[in-house]
Design a protein around this motif. Structure first.
Motif, mmCIF file in Angstrom:
data_model
loop_
_atom_site.group_PDB
_atom_site.id
_atom_site.type_symbol
_atom_site.label_atom_id
_atom_site.label_comp_id
_atom_site.label_asym_id
_atom_site.label_seq_id
_atom_site.Cartn_x
_atom_site.Cartn_y
_atom_site.Cartn_z
ATOM 1 N N MET A 1 0.842 -1.196 0.000
ATOM 2 C CA MET A 1 0.000 0.000 0.000
ATOM 3 C C MET A 1 0.881 1.252 0.000
ATOM 4 N N ILE A 2 0.452 2.289 -0.701
ATOM 5 C CA ILE A 2 1.220 3.516 -0.721
ATOM 6 C C ILE A 2 1.064 4.256 0.603
ATOM 7 N N THR A 3 2.047 5.109 0.896
ATOM 8 C CA THR A 3 2.063 5.870 2.136
ATOM 9 C C THR A 3 2.149 7.352 1.801
ATOM 10 N N LEU A 4 1.348 8.151 2.484
ATOM 11 C CA LEU A 4 1.425 9.596 2.333
ATOM 12 C C LEU A 4 1.967 10.183 3.630
ATOM 13 N N HIS A 5 3.118 10.814 3.520
ATOM 14 C CA HIS A 5 3.730 11.503 4.657
ATOM 15 C C HIS A 5 3.218 12.941 4.631
ATOM 16 N N ASP A 6 2.640 13.390 5.760
ATOM 17 C CA ASP A 6 1.812 14.585 5.676
ATOM 18 C C ASP A 6 1.747 15.317 7.010
ATOM 19 N N PHE A 7 1.265 16.557 6.944
ATOM 20 C CA PHE A 7 0.934 17.393 8.102
ATOM 21 C C PHE A 7 -0.515 17.791 7.908
ATOM 22 N N LEU A 8 -1.397 17.332 8.782
ATOM 23 C CA LEU A 8 -2.825 17.385 8.516
ATOM 24 C C LEU A 8 -3.360 18.780 8.173
ATOM 25 N N PRO A 9 -2.922 19.862 8.820
ATOM 26 C CA PRO A 9 -3.468 21.176 8.459
ATOM 27 C C PRO A 9 -2.964 21.717 7.123
ATOM 28 N N SER A 10 -1.998 21.045 6.507
ATOM 29 C CA SER A 10 -1.397 21.556 5.274
ATOM 30 C C SER A 10 -2.345 21.443 4.090
ATOM 31 N N GLY A 11 -2.560 22.552 3.399
ATOM 32 C CA GLY A 11 -3.350 22.502 2.177
ATOM 33 C C GLY A 11 -2.676 21.700 1.086
ATOM 34 N N ASN A 12 -1.346 21.736 1.045
ATOM 35 C CA ASN A 12 -0.629 20.960 0.037
ATOM 36 C C ASN A 12 -0.823 19.462 0.248
ATOM 37 N N GLY A 13 -0.732 19.028 1.497
ATOM 38 C CA GLY A 13 -0.985 17.626 1.777
ATOM 39 C C GLY A 13 -2.433 17.247 1.554
ATOM 40 N N TYR A 14 -3.320 18.157 1.898
ATOM 41 C CA TYR A 14 -4.756 17.923 1.728
ATOM 42 C C TYR A 14 -5.104 17.642 0.272
ATOM 43 N N GLY B 1 -10.356 6.542 -4.916
ATOM 44 C CA GLY B 1 -10.658 5.324 -4.175
ATOM 45 C C GLY B 1 -9.445 4.480 -3.866
ATOM 46 N N ARG B 2 -8.285 5.117 -3.763
ATOM 47 C CA ARG B 2 -7.050 4.378 -3.502
ATOM 48 C C ARG B 2 -6.746 4.376 -2.011
ATOM 49 N N PRO B 3 -6.650 3.196 -1.411
ATOM 50 C CA PRO B 3 -6.293 3.140 0.010
ATOM 51 C C PRO B 3 -4.850 3.579 0.224
ATOM 52 N N PHE B 4 -4.582 4.160 1.382
ATOM 53 C CA PHE B 4 -3.226 4.610 1.668
ATOM 54 C C PHE B 4 -3.016 4.675 3.169
ATOM 55 N N ILE B 5 -1.750 4.653 3.535
ATOM 56 C CA ILE B 5 -1.347 4.820 4.927
ATOM 57 C C ILE B 5 -0.970 6.280 5.129
ATOM 58 N N LEU B 6 -1.487 6.905 6.164
ATOM 59 C CA LEU B 6 -1.163 8.290 6.481
ATOM 60 C C LEU B 6 -0.174 8.322 7.636
ATOM 61 N N VAL B 7 0.976 8.944 7.397
ATOM 62 C CA VAL B 7 1.974 9.148 8.446
ATOM 63 C C VAL B 7 2.100 10.644 8.664
ATOM 64 N N GLU B 8 1.823 11.086 9.886
ATOM 65 C CA GLU B 8 1.763 12.515 10.167
ATOM 66 C C GLU B 8 3.054 13.033 10.819
ATOM 67 N N TYR B 9 3.365 14.276 10.483
ATOM 68 C CA TYR B 9 4.507 14.989 11.045
ATOM 69 C C TYR B 9 4.027 16.371 11.479
ATOM 70 N N ASP B 10 4.654 16.908 12.502
ATOM 71 C CA ASP B 10 4.361 18.275 12.929
ATOM 72 C C ASP B 10 5.475 19.171 12.408
ATOM 73 N N VAL B 11 5.174 19.905 11.362
ATOM 74 C CA VAL B 11 6.217 20.734 10.751
ATOM 75 C C VAL B 11 6.616 21.881 11.664
ATOM 76 N N THR B 12 5.725 22.278 12.588
ATOM 77 C CA THR B 12 6.062 23.380 13.486
ATOM 78 C C THR B 12 7.098 22.973 14.525
ATOM 79 N N LYS B 13 7.312 21.661 14.657
ATOM 80 C CA LYS B 13 8.295 21.152 15.613
ATOM 81 C C LYS B 13 9.535 20.582 14.921
ATOM 82 N N GLY B 14 9.657 20.834 13.630
ATOM 83 C CA GLY B 14 10.843 20.404 12.909
ATOM 84 C C GLY B 14 10.900 18.923 12.588
#
Length: 207
Positions: free
Chosen positions: A1-14, A24-37
């Motif tokens: 399965m593909i993985t999306l590395h993302d920051f939830l409030p980001s419009g680009n990630g959204y 309809g493609r399933p994916f794994i969401l891995v979140e990062y806090d960009v404000t914390k580096g």
């Protein structure tokens, strides 16, 4: 399965999350806090994106693709979201380049400064707020004009141009932009939210 590395409030990630949902493609969401580096760690820079930014689409074979426009283009190949006709496709890309060069540096940056940045604004940022507001309204004016000819930016249905522009436009009020002056834009936002599989920007449940 593909993985999306993302920051939830980001419009680009959204944008990328929406594209995956619409397809309809399933994916794994891995979140990062960009404000914390968290996207600037040696591991992230070495293995995901040396530019230290999200989103990053990681394929099953480990290949990684960054930049939201590139990810949208890759995912949309062979679908109605990216037309086959060369001219129509070029018009889609024209809007996407406009979004990244004109709308994102104004509306998205002002929104981030005012709602996501966890440190006080610098003197330079404070001084730039009025200009960002004016430039963002100018970008919204271009979008308003572009939507005067039809319900979608290019053609008769939504494309990755609409996805790209929707990402930050619909949250522009969080950056201090009043969208009431843009009736074509507000109507387009309403239509977009009615698309099958649509989810709000901070939704984590993709089932």
């Amino acid at each position: 399965m593909i993985t999306l590395h993302d920051f939830l409030p980001s419009g680009n990630g959204y944008k990328c999350r929406l594209m995956l949902r619409f397809l309809g493609r399933p994916f794994i969401l891995v979140e990062y806090d960009v404000t914390k580096g968290e996207t600037r760690t040696p591991d992230f820079l070495a293995n995901l994106n040396p530019n230290g930014r999200i989103p990053v689409l990681e394929l099953e074979d480990g290949r990684c693709l960054s930049e939201s426009g590139a990810i949208l283009n890759f995912l949309a190949q062979g679908t109605p979201f990216l037309p086959d006709d060369p001219w129509t496709r070029a018009k889609v890309l024209q809007w996407m380049f406009f979004e990244q060069y004109t709308l994102e540096p104004t509306i998205a940056v002002r929104r981030f400064w005012l709602t996501e940045q966890d440190t006080p604004l610098t003197e330079i940022q404070q001084a730039q707020l009025p200009a960002k507001l004016d430039q963002g309204h100018a970008a919204l004016g271009v979008l308003e004009q572009g939507l005067a000819a039809g319900p979608w930016l290019v053609g008769d249905g939504p494309t990755i141009a609409d996805i790209a522009l929707y990402g930050y436009t619909h949250v522009a009020p969080e950056g201090g932009y009043d969208l009431d002056a843009y009736p074509n834009v507000t109507a387009w936002i309403g239509r977009f939210r009615e698309l099958p599989a649509y989810v709000p920007i901070t939704q984590r449940d993709f089932t």
